[in-house]
Design a protein around this motif. Sequence first.
Motif, mmCIF file in Angstrom:
data_model
loop_
_atom_site.group_PDB
_atom_site.id
_atom_site.type_symbol
_atom_site.label_atom_id
_atom_site.label_comp_id
_atom_site.label_asym_id
_atom_site.label_seq_id
_atom_site.Cartn_x
_atom_site.Cartn_y
_atom_site.Cartn_z
ATOM 1 N N ARG A 153 71.149 6.736 10.917
ATOM 2 C CA ARG A 153 71.702 7.825 11.721
ATOM 3 C C ARG A 153 72.007 8.987 10.793
ATOM 4 O O ARG A 153 72.665 8.806 9.773
ATOM 5 C CB ARG A 153 72.987 7.361 12.427
ATOM 6 N N ARG A 154 71.509 10.163 11.129
ATOM 7 C CA ARG A 154 71.744 11.355 10.315
ATOM 8 C C ARG A 154 72.465 12.411 11.152
ATOM 9 O O ARG A 154 72.283 12.489 12.365
ATOM 10 C CB ARG A 154 70.410 11.946 9.817
ATOM 11 N N TRP A 155 73.269 13.222 10.494
ATOM 12 C CA TRP A 155 73.918 14.335 11.171
ATOM 13 C C TRP A 155 74.115 15.476 10.176
ATOM 14 O O TRP A 155 74.060 15.277 8.972
ATOM 15 C CB TRP A 155 75.259 13.927 11.779
ATOM 16 N N GLY A 156 74.302 16.647 10.710
ATOM 17 C CA GLY A 156 74.455 17.810 9.849
ATOM 18 C C GLY A 156 75.704 18.596 10.199
ATOM 19 O O GLY A 156 76.337 18.371 11.241
ATOM 20 N N TYR A 157 76.067 19.505 9.331
ATOM 21 C CA TYR A 157 77.204 20.392 9.540
ATOM 22 C C TYR A 157 76.726 21.826 9.348
ATOM 23 O O TYR A 157 75.792 22.084 8.583
ATOM 24 C CB TYR A 157 78.313 20.099 8.527
ATOM 25 N N ASP A 158 77.366 22.740 10.020
ATOM 26 C CA ASP A 158 77.062 24.157 9.842
ATOM 27 C C ASP A 158 77.785 24.661 8.594
ATOM 28 O O ASP A 158 78.600 25.587 8.651
ATOM 29 C CB ASP A 158 77.491 24.941 11.088
ATOM 30 N N GLN A 159 77.475 24.008 7.472
ATOM 31 C CA GLN A 159 78.145 24.294 6.210
ATOM 32 C C GLN A 159 77.187 24.067 5.051
ATOM 33 O O GLN A 159 76.203 23.320 5.172
ATOM 34 C CB GLN A 159 79.367 23.371 6.003
ATOM 35 N N ALA A 160 77.496 24.688 3.933
ATOM 36 C CA ALA A 160 76.796 24.431 2.679
ATOM 37 C C ALA A 160 77.831 24.436 1.564
ATOM 38 O O ALA A 160 78.910 25.037 1.690
ATOM 39 C CB ALA A 160 75.722 25.485 2.424
ATOM 40 N N ALA A 161 77.512 23.775 0.471
ATOM 41 C CA ALA A 161 78.427 23.686 -0.668
ATOM 42 C C ALA A 161 77.841 24.422 -1.862
ATOM 43 O O ALA A 161 76.712 24.154 -2.270
ATOM 44 C CB ALA A 161 78.691 22.231 -1.031
ATOM 45 N N LEU A 162 78.616 25.332 -2.404
ATOM 46 C CA LEU A 162 78.277 25.999 -3.652
ATOM 47 C C LEU A 162 79.006 25.266 -4.770
ATOM 48 O O LEU A 162 80.233 25.113 -4.717
ATOM 49 C CB LEU A 162 78.704 27.466 -3.614
ATOM 50 N N VAL A 163 78.265 24.806 -5.764
ATOM 51 C CA VAL A 163 78.830 23.980 -6.833
ATOM 52 C C VAL A 163 78.579 24.653 -8.175
ATOM 53 O O VAL A 163 77.453 25.074 -8.469
ATOM 54 C CB VAL A 163 78.187 22.573 -6.818
ATOM 55 N N THR A 164 79.618 24.740 -8.995
ATOM 56 C CA THR A 164 79.465 25.273 -10.344
ATOM 57 C C THR A 164 80.663 24.831 -11.189
ATOM 58 O O THR A 164 81.539 24.103 -10.708
ATOM 59 C CB THR A 164 79.332 26.815 -10.330
ATOM 60 N N THR A 165 80.693 25.249 -12.447
ATOM 61 C CA THR A 165 81.829 24.981 -13.320
ATOM 62 C C THR A 165 82.388 26.306 -13.820
ATOM 63 O O THR A 165 81.670 27.301 -13.925
ATOM 64 C CB THR A 165 81.440 24.082 -14.513
#
Length: 392
Positions: A179-191
């Motif tokens: 089962r897959r699902w999505g969100y109306d979101q994205a993650a920006l990742v950095t240090t």
Amino acid sequence: MTRNTRTSEADAIVVGGGPAGLLAALLLAQGGVATVLVAPPAPEDHRTTGLLAGSVAILQRAGVWPALLPVAAPMRAIRLIDDGGRRISGPEVVFRAAEIGLDAFGHNIANRELVAALAGAVAATPALRRVSDAAAEIRIGIGGVTVRTGGGETLRGRLVVGADGRNSAVRAAAGIGVRRWGYDQAALVTTLRHDRGHDDISTEIHTAAGPFTLVPLGDRRSSLVWVTRPAEAAALAALDDAALARAIGQRAGPILGAVTLDGPRQLFPLSGLAARRLAVPRVALVGEAAHALPPIGAQGLNLGFRDAAAIAEVVASRAGADPGAAAVMARYEAKRRGDVASRSAGVDLLNRSLLTDAAPALALRALALQAVKRVAPLRRLLMREGIAPSGV
């Protein structure tokens, strides 16, 4: 190019060379199970992982933690802050590890350091052989499994552990649905580097678009996971370093002072995944082959580490028995199902609660945070469950 046409036998074959796969192979071999790891070198990964105390304990038992401790940053407190722009905001809440008798909730570590330490331990384990190649074909039979590598080697075993990620070939070969699902979101990742010290405090600022999370990563360094709407995340990722640092500093407020980027930025759409089964005869799934969660609450890889420890424990407890037998796989499924289901539901609920602007939901959330802030036994219960879930 000469193909390798050799055929090898093993009790267990682990497919996948991420942290969960490396750990599963290592723990199985340490438990006396003849194991082959099928995994090409891991791609470069600039992310970090918050390893909670339960995962640290697993790594200690595996003998890997001493190599990681010098490059791991402790998380001695977790601070939750509601964004002041909401119609109804909860109070700031700080969870301190010392309140439940711990020095730290866990440690934050660069994924490349984690993978390197686990790969080193794998290479040094006599009962474990690594085939640095991808699995080209996986066949699952009644009496055993066969894995053919891209280089032409054939591996036969009685158990295959799928640790090969969201698009798991092992899971597909076993016919396990997902089962897959999505969100109306994205993650920006950095240090980041920053002017002020973090005092070993991990900070989550909860906004209407998702959490903005700062996690200690050494002296005046932190890792950032900024979850927001996809369009905003893409716009942020397109900024030059100076402009992105300013945007991060504005969102973080005075917590860390002026910030500068200290590594590349990566952008990930948020989604989730749950396998319909965690095991069937001859097959066990671990890590993201079994479940994938948004990067919220440091649950994803910690769940995968508990999977790895559980499959090794279940197989080792049946010493001399068939490691892939239906009864053994049923025991693994039963051991992991509750933990995986409750963590997946909890992360999903927390994330969706941030996205609503409905007054009743905001009021309920604010009341819950107020209770956690004021009621010490409730706060301590949540802390204990967060790092070491009961019944696992």
